[in-house]
Motif scaffolding. Sequence first.
Motif, PDB file in Angstrom:
ATOM      1  N   VAL A 103       0.835  -1.203   0.000  1.00 33.41           N
ATOM      2  CA  VAL A 103       0.000   0.000   0.000  1.00 33.41           C
ATOM      3  C   VAL A 103       0.873   1.259   0.000  1.00 33.41           C
ATOM      4  O   VAL A 103       0.612   2.214  -0.742  1.00 33.41           O
ATOM      5  N   GLU A 104       1.908   1.268   0.830  1.00 33.16           N
ATOM      6  CA  GLU A 104       2.808   2.420   0.872  1.00 33.16           C
ATOM      7  C   GLU A 104       3.507   2.617  -0.473  1.00 33.16           C
ATOM      8  O   GLU A 104       3.672   3.752  -0.950  1.00 33.16           O
ATOM      9  N   GLN A 105       3.908   1.522  -1.084  1.00 37.45           N
ATOM     10  CA  GLN A 105       4.575   1.592  -2.387  1.00 37.45           C
ATOM     11  C   GLN A 105       3.650   2.156  -3.461  1.00 37.45           C
ATOM     12  O   GLN A 105       4.014   3.079  -4.215  1.00 37.45           O
ATOM     13  N   GLU A 106       2.426   1.612  -3.555  1.00 38.56           N
ATOM     14  CA  GLU A 106       1.492   2.037  -4.585  1.00 38.56           C
ATOM     15  C   GLU A 106       1.026   3.480  -4.369  1.00 38.56           C
ATOM     16  O   GLU A 106       0.847   4.235  -5.332  1.00 38.56           O
ATOM     17  N   ALA A 107       0.827   3.855  -3.102  1.00 35.03           N
ATOM     18  CA  ALA A 107       0.418   5.224  -2.803  1.00 35.03           C
ATOM     19  C   ALA A 107       1.529   6.209  -3.180  1.00 35.03           C
ATOM     20  O   ALA A 107       1.253   7.284  -3.736  1.00 35.03           O
ATOM     21  N   THR A 112       0.873  10.164  -3.294  1.00 27.50           N
ATOM     22  CA  THR A 112       0.352  10.480  -1.971  1.00 27.50           C
ATOM     23  C   THR A 112       1.001   9.584  -0.919  1.00 27.50           C
ATOM     24  O   THR A 112       1.839   8.742  -1.245  1.00 27.50           O
ATOM     25  N   THR A 113       0.616   9.764   0.328  1.00 26.69           N
ATOM     26  CA  THR A 113       1.158   8.965   1.432  1.00 26.69           C
ATOM     27  C   THR A 113       0.004   8.448   2.288  1.00 26.69           C
ATOM     28  O   THR A 113      -0.786   9.247   2.798  1.00 26.69           O
ATOM     29  N   GLY A 152      -9.552  10.625   2.344  1.00 23.56           N
ATOM     30  CA  GLY A 152     -10.444   9.486   2.544  1.00 23.56           C
ATOM     31  C   GLY A 152      -9.830   8.203   2.040  1.00 23.56           C
ATOM     32  O   GLY A 152      -8.633   8.142   1.723  1.00 23.56           O
ATOM     33  N   GLY A 153     -10.657   7.158   1.967  1.00 25.28           N
ATOM     34  CA  GLY A 153     -10.204   5.888   1.425  1.00 25.28           C
ATOM     35  C   GLY A 153      -9.851   6.048  -0.048  1.00 25.28           C
ATOM     36  O   GLY A 153     -10.550   6.739  -0.789  1.00 25.28           O
ATOM     37  N   ILE A 154      -8.762   5.416  -0.466  1.00 27.64           N
ATOM     38  CA  ILE A 154      -8.277   5.629  -1.832  1.00 27.64           C
ATOM     39  C   ILE A 154      -8.208   4.338  -2.647  1.00 27.64           C
ATOM     40  O   ILE A 154      -8.193   3.240  -2.102  1.00 27.64           O
ATOM     41  N   TYR A 155      -8.178   4.527  -3.962  1.00 26.78           N
ATOM     42  CA  TYR A 155      -7.837   3.473  -4.913  1.00 26.78           C
ATOM     43  C   TYR A 155      -6.954   4.126  -5.966  1.00 26.78           C
ATOM     44  O   TYR A 155      -6.775   5.349  -5.970  1.00 26.78           O
ATOM     45  N   ILE A 156      -6.355   3.347  -6.854  1.00 23.16           N
ATOM     46  CA  ILE A 156      -5.492   3.887  -7.898  1.00 23.16           C
ATOM     47  C   ILE A 156      -6.277   3.951  -9.204  1.00 23.16           C
ATOM     48  O   ILE A 156      -6.762   2.936  -9.692  1.00 23.16           O
ATOM     49  N   GLY A 157      -6.407   5.152  -9.759  1.00 25.50           N
ATOM     50  CA  GLY A 157      -7.156   5.346 -10.992  1.00 25.50           C
ATOM     51  C   GLY A 157      -6.389   4.865 -12.216  1.00 25.50           C
ATOM     52  O   GLY A 157      -5.206   4.522 -12.142  1.00 25.50           O
ATOM     53  N   GLU A 158      -7.079   4.892 -13.358  1.00 21.78           N
ATOM     54  CA  GLU A 158      -6.454   4.452 -14.614  1.00 21.78           C
ATOM     55  C   GLU A 158      -5.270   5.329 -15.001  1.00 21.78           C
ATOM     56  O   GLU A 158      -4.376   4.887 -15.725  1.00 21.78           O
ATOM     57  N   SER A 196      -7.618  -1.434  -6.932  1.00 21.98           N
ATOM     58  CA  SER A 196      -8.034  -1.540  -5.531  1.00 21.98           C
ATOM     59  C   SER A 196      -6.852  -1.815  -4.620  1.00 21.98           C
ATOM     60  O   SER A 196      -5.927  -2.556  -4.972  1.00 21.98           O
ATOM     61  N   LEU A 197      -6.898  -1.218  -3.423  1.00 23.00           N
ATOM     62  CA  LEU A 197      -5.908  -1.477  -2.377  1.00 23.00           C
ATOM     63  C   LEU A 197      -6.580  -2.067  -1.142  1.00 23.00           C
ATOM     64  O   LEU A 197      -6.051  -2.001  -0.045  1.00 23.00           O
ATOM     65  N   ILE A 198      -7.764  -2.656  -1.346  1.00 27.08           N
ATOM     66  CA  ILE A 198      -8.582  -3.141  -0.232  1.00 27.08           C
ATOM     67  C   ILE A 198      -8.222  -4.587   0.104  1.00 27.08           C
ATOM     68  O   ILE A 198      -8.191  -5.450  -0.767  1.00 27.08           O
ATOM     69  N   LEU A 199      -7.958  -4.852   1.379  1.00 25.60           N
ATOM     70  CA  LEU A 199      -7.586  -6.196   1.839  1.00 25.60           C
ATOM     71  C   LEU A 199      -8.773  -6.896   2.487  1.00 25.60           C
ATOM     72  O   LEU A 199      -9.476  -6.312   3.311  1.00 25.60           O
ATOM     73  N   ASN A 200      -8.981  -8.170   2.105  1.00 20.22           N
ATOM     74  CA  ASN A 200     -10.041  -8.993   2.686  1.00 20.22           C
ATOM     75  C   ASN A 200      -9.542 -10.436   2.667  1.00 20.22           C
ATOM     76  O   ASN A 200      -8.350 -10.691   2.618  1.00 20.22           O
ATOM     77  N   ARG A 201     -10.431 -11.385   2.750  1.00 19.16           N
ATOM     78  CA  ARG A 201     -10.104 -12.819   2.703  1.00 19.16           C
ATOM     79  C   ARG A 201      -9.286 -13.264   3.898  1.00 19.16           C
ATOM     80  O   ARG A 201      -8.382 -14.091   3.797  1.00 19.16           O
ATOM     81  N   GLY A 202      -9.593 -12.726   5.078  1.00 14.36           N
ATOM     82  CA  GLY A 202      -8.977 -13.254   6.288  1.00 14.36           C
ATOM     83  C   GLY A 202      -9.725 -14.485   6.755  1.00 14.36           C
ATOM     84  O   GLY A 202     -10.795 -14.828   6.239  1.00 14.36           O
TER      85      GLY A 202
END
Length: 212
Positions: A103-107, A112-113, A152-158, A196-202
């Motif tokens: 997440v830090e890398q992609e942001a 952004t940070t 707010g919550g972010i994602y990476i656009g095209e 998407s940078l959203i984590l799930n599947r725990g």
Amino acid sequence: MKKTLKTISGFAMVTLLLMGACQEKPKESKDEEPMEETEVLVTPKQIISIDQADSLFVNYKRRRANSIQKFEMGLQDEGDKPFEPTQFVTFNLEVVKNYIAYVEQEAYKAGTTVDSLRLYLGNYGNTEKGWKKKRRNTVFIVPAAEAEDGYGGIYIGEDGKAKLIRNLFNGGQEGEPRQKASLLPSFNTSLYNGGSLILNRGDAGPPPFGDF
């Protein structure tokens, strides 16, 4: 006689040399580096006591889990196993470490940070018949940062830039009503899966025996 003396003298010299070599301290290898001292971390102020955690767990069970169980049992088909509400979600420590680093890398690449992680509560719904997580509660993690015209919550656009998730909804401003009660719109989901940078599947389930 002279030969014998020479032999004794030679033997004595060799013995003295060996004794001197044994007394020499071994030289330190040039390749060896001094050991770094491990940094001692201060206890985070957000740490709570085990008693406090137990109180939170009991409150959740009484005020939420029991109601969830009653609701879900009323929807079960005859012969189904008794429904057990989810009371914890587990993520492997290495998964979390890798996720934060990713997440830090992609942001950073997106300009952004990330400064916080939001844990959203969710439910898998009555989908995928026979799936063990069907109808179970879950959590998913959304990184938050400054992006576009707000925070707010972010994602990476095209375009490779950080975008606010809330701007995917009609209106786009925080606090405004939304037409659909969902985090992401139903259109063109492949785009948002890619950014998407959203984590799930725990792993989720009732608490392991002995915790609380």
